[in-house]
Design a protein around this motif. Structure first.
Motif, PDB file in Angstrom:
ATOM      1  N   MET A 190       0.813  -1.189  -0.049  1.00  0.00           N
ATOM      2  CA  MET A 190      -0.078   0.100   0.171  1.00  0.00           C
ATOM      3  C   MET A 190       0.903   1.339   0.140  1.00  0.00           C
ATOM      4  O   MET A 190       1.237   1.810   0.956  1.00  0.00           O
ATOM      5  N   THR A 191       1.180   1.723  -1.195  1.00  0.00           N
ATOM      6  CA  THR A 191       2.142   2.644  -1.384  1.00  0.00           C
ATOM      7  C   THR A 191       1.288   4.013  -1.462  1.00  0.00           C
ATOM      8  O   THR A 191       0.292   4.180  -2.240  1.00  0.00           O
ATOM      9  N   SER A 192       1.626   5.221  -0.787  1.00  0.00           N
ATOM     10  CA  SER A 192       0.961   6.426  -0.845  1.00  0.00           C
ATOM     11  C   SER A 192       0.879   6.842  -2.214  1.00  0.00           C
ATOM     12  O   SER A 192       2.211   6.861  -2.672  1.00  0.00           O
ATOM     13  N   PRO A 193      -0.083   7.590  -2.784  1.00  0.00           N
ATOM     14  CA  PRO A 193       0.003   8.030  -4.182  1.00  0.00           C
ATOM     15  C   PRO A 193       0.754   9.269  -4.368  1.00  0.00           C
ATOM     16  O   PRO A 193       1.332   9.795  -5.370  1.00  0.00           O
ATOM     17  N   LEU A 194       1.204   9.877  -3.003  1.00  0.00           N
ATOM     18  CA  LEU A 194       2.215  11.124  -3.112  1.00  0.00           C
ATOM     19  C   LEU A 194       3.315  10.743  -2.756  1.00  0.00           C
ATOM     20  O   LEU A 194       4.321  11.651  -2.438  1.00  0.00           O
ATOM     21  N   ARG A 195       3.783   9.564  -2.554  1.00  0.00           N
ATOM     22  CA  ARG A 195       5.012   9.095  -2.196  1.00  0.00           C
ATOM     23  C   ARG A 195       6.186   9.602  -2.804  1.00  0.00           C
ATOM     24  O   ARG A 195       7.273  10.150  -2.160  1.00  0.00           O
ATOM     25  N   ALA A 196       6.235   9.982  -4.123  1.00  0.00           N
ATOM     26  CA  ALA A 196       7.173  10.511  -4.817  1.00  0.00           C
ATOM     27  C   ALA A 196       7.258  12.014  -4.868  1.00  0.00           C
ATOM     28  O   ALA A 196       8.226  12.788  -5.573  1.00  0.00           O
ATOM     29  N   ARG A 197       6.104  12.758  -4.229  1.00  0.00           N
ATOM     30  CA  ARG A 197       6.220  14.162  -4.605  1.00  0.00           C
ATOM     31  C   ARG A 197       6.732  14.893  -3.529  1.00  0.00           C
ATOM     32  O   ARG A 197       7.643  15.801  -3.751  1.00  0.00           O
ATOM     33  N   GLU A 198       6.322  14.662  -2.236  1.00  0.00           N
ATOM     34  CA  GLU A 198       6.674  15.764  -1.243  1.00  0.00           C
ATOM     35  C   GLU A 198       6.752  14.843   0.257  1.00  0.00           C
ATOM     36  O   GLU A 198       5.570  14.267   0.413  1.00  0.00           O
ATOM     37  N   ALA A 199       7.579  14.929   0.929  1.00  0.00           N
ATOM     38  CA  ALA A 199       7.816  14.542   2.292  1.00  0.00           C
ATOM     39  C   ALA A 199       7.054  15.389   3.347  1.00  0.00           C
ATOM     40  O   ALA A 199       7.365  16.610   3.448  1.00  0.00           O
ATOM     41  N   ALA A 200       6.467  14.678   4.173  1.00  0.00           N
ATOM     42  CA  ALA A 200       6.152  15.587   5.577  1.00  0.00           C
ATOM     43  C   ALA A 200       6.818  15.700   6.446  1.00  0.00           C
ATOM     44  O   ALA A 200       7.102  16.425   7.153  1.00  0.00           O
ATOM     45  N   ILE A 201       7.562  14.342   6.754  1.00  0.00           N
ATOM     46  CA  ILE A 201       8.258  14.249   7.834  1.00  0.00           C
ATOM     47  C   ILE A 201       9.678  13.466   7.236  1.00  0.00           C
ATOM     48  O   ILE A 201       9.705  12.424   6.456  1.00  0.00           O
ATOM     49  N   GLU A 202      10.714  13.825   7.582  1.00  0.00           N
ATOM     50  CA  GLU A 202      11.923  13.089   7.421  1.00  0.00           C
ATOM     51  C   GLU A 202      12.767  12.978   8.437  1.00  0.00           C
ATOM     52  O   GLU A 202      13.396  14.045   9.012  1.00  0.00           O
ATOM     53  N   VAL A 203      13.240  11.628   9.011  1.00  0.00           N
ATOM     54  CA  VAL A 203      13.966  11.465   9.956  1.00  0.00           C
ATOM     55  C   VAL A 203      15.319  10.497   9.541  1.00  0.00           C
ATOM     56  O   VAL A 203      15.189   9.761   8.794  1.00  0.00           O
ATOM     57  N   ASP A 204      16.348  11.385   9.640  1.00  0.00           N
ATOM     58  CA  ASP A 204      17.494  10.838   9.187  1.00  0.00           C
ATOM     59  C   ASP A 204      18.617  10.386  10.166  1.00  0.00           C
ATOM     60  O   ASP A 204      19.203  11.628  10.572  1.00  0.00           O
ATOM     61  N   LYS A 205      19.113   9.323  10.392  1.00  0.00           N
ATOM     62  CA  LYS A 205      20.144   8.994  11.172  1.00  0.00           C
ATOM     63  C   LYS A 205      20.235   9.601  12.611  1.00  0.00           C
ATOM     64  O   LYS A 205      21.226   9.965  13.021  1.00  0.00           O
ATOM     65  N   VAL A 206      18.884   9.663  13.285  1.00  0.00           N
ATOM     66  CA  VAL A 206      18.783  10.267  14.506  1.00  0.00           C
ATOM     67  C   VAL A 206      19.381   9.234  15.500  1.00  0.00           C
ATOM     68  O   VAL A 206      19.125   8.107  15.577  1.00  0.00           O
ATOM     69  N   VAL A 207      20.214   9.951  16.355  1.00  0.00           N
ATOM     70  CA  VAL A 207      20.816   9.014  17.721  1.00  0.00           C
ATOM     71  C   VAL A 207      20.256   9.643  18.966  1.00  0.00           C
ATOM     72  O   VAL A 207      20.193  10.971  18.902  1.00  0.00           O
ATOM     73  N   THR A 208      19.976   8.985  19.984  1.00  0.00           N
ATOM     74  CA  THR A 208      19.464   9.787  21.088  1.00  0.00           C
ATOM     75  C   THR A 208      20.024   8.859  22.169  1.00  0.00           C
ATOM     76  O   THR A 208      19.810   7.516  22.321  1.00  0.00           O
TER      77      THR A 208
END
Length: 280
Positions: A1-19
């Motif tokens: 179930m891939t979102s139809p807007l998947r290739a258009r624009e991201a709402a949230i981008e989490v990249d290599k987060v360390v906590t």
């Protein structure tokens, strides 16, 4: 179930987060992307860092390393004015409601409007009642206090408050926890309705397998400090990793999957004989 807007624009981008909390590493390398108008779920065992990650995304905690972008805004080093403006573009439904007991439900829902707009009191009251109606609650409920509400009504009231500022992005923390099956199904349907009617991006944390099967476009599994897999529930159910299999091999997991299969089998088929997917 891939979102139809998947290739258009991201709402949230989490990249290599360390906590880290002292010597304890909660997140060692968390990476995923949530698309616009997608219902995206984050799951994981107790202590996996789901709630901590949510707090980081909504600016309540700073990660030790990595990048988080929300609605195109990098959170690292964000100034107070930009942070305040960004918070007005999202709504948060907290796990335990987070409503003020001293205020009526209507006053709770109208509070964000009083804090962040210059609207007069009568208009705020009207808008608050409209949000309550959107969440499936009556005017009578608006006059009550949170302590007078059932669990399901309290969840809906909290959701109405999260919708007060017409957000682009909605965060739901365990939206069905503690609810009976009928009330939980009502929340499931409401989540789908909000996304389909208003194009909201919805990010949710849940242990409710029925909710995951019914509403989530994609699900990320968080374990051992990292995202172990991302995909639809059907896609994840075919994975072999132990950290993912645990959600499908338990008695609850098998029951939820079987129920989803029964619902799909009863759905009307397309002309080509395939079963239609859930609404997007």
């Amino acid at each position: 179930m891939t979102s139809p807007l998947r290739a258009r624009e991201a709402a949230i981008e989490v990249d290599k987060v360390v906590t880290r909390f002292g010597s304890h590493v909660v997140h060692s390398d968390v990476t995923f992307t949530v698309d616009r108008s997608e219902i995206f779920a984050l799951i994981g065992g107790s202590g996996s860092g789901k709630s901590t990650l949510l707090r980081e995304i909504i600016l309540l905690h700073k990660p030790d390393a990595g990048s988080i972008r929300v609605l195109g805004q990098e959170l690292t080093g964000i100034g107070e004015d930009d942070a305040a403006a960004l918070r007005q573009r999202w709504g948060v439904m907290f796990q335990h409601g987070g409503l003020f007991d001293a205020l009526t439900v209507k006053e709770n829902v109208g509070l964000p409007l009083r804090e962040h707009t210059q609207l007069d009191d009568d208009l705020i009251d009207e808008l608050a009642m409209a949000k309550l109606a959107m969440a499936g609650l009556t005017a009578e409920v608006g006059a009550q206090h949170p302590s007078e509400l059932s669990g399901g009504m309290l969840k809906r009231a909290s959701l109405a408050r999260a919708l007060a500022l017409d957000p682009e992005l909605l965060f739901l923390d365990e939206p069905t926890s503690g609810l009976d099956p009928v009330s939980a199904e009502g929340v499931d349907n409401l989540v789908l309705k909000l996304r389909d009617l208003f194009g909201l991006t919805i990010f949710l944390i849940t242990h409710d397998l029925d909710l995951l099967w019914q509403v989530a476009d994609r699900v990320a599994v968080l374990a051992d400090g990292k995202v172990q897999g991302v995909g639809s529930m059907t896609e994840l159910s075919r994975r072999d990793e132990p950290s993912i299999r645990q959600f499908f091999d338990s008695a609850r997991g098998r029951a939820a999957q079987a129920q989803e299969q029964r619902v799909a089998a009863k759905a009307p088929a397309h002309e080509n004989g395939s079963t239609p997917s859930k609404p997007r």
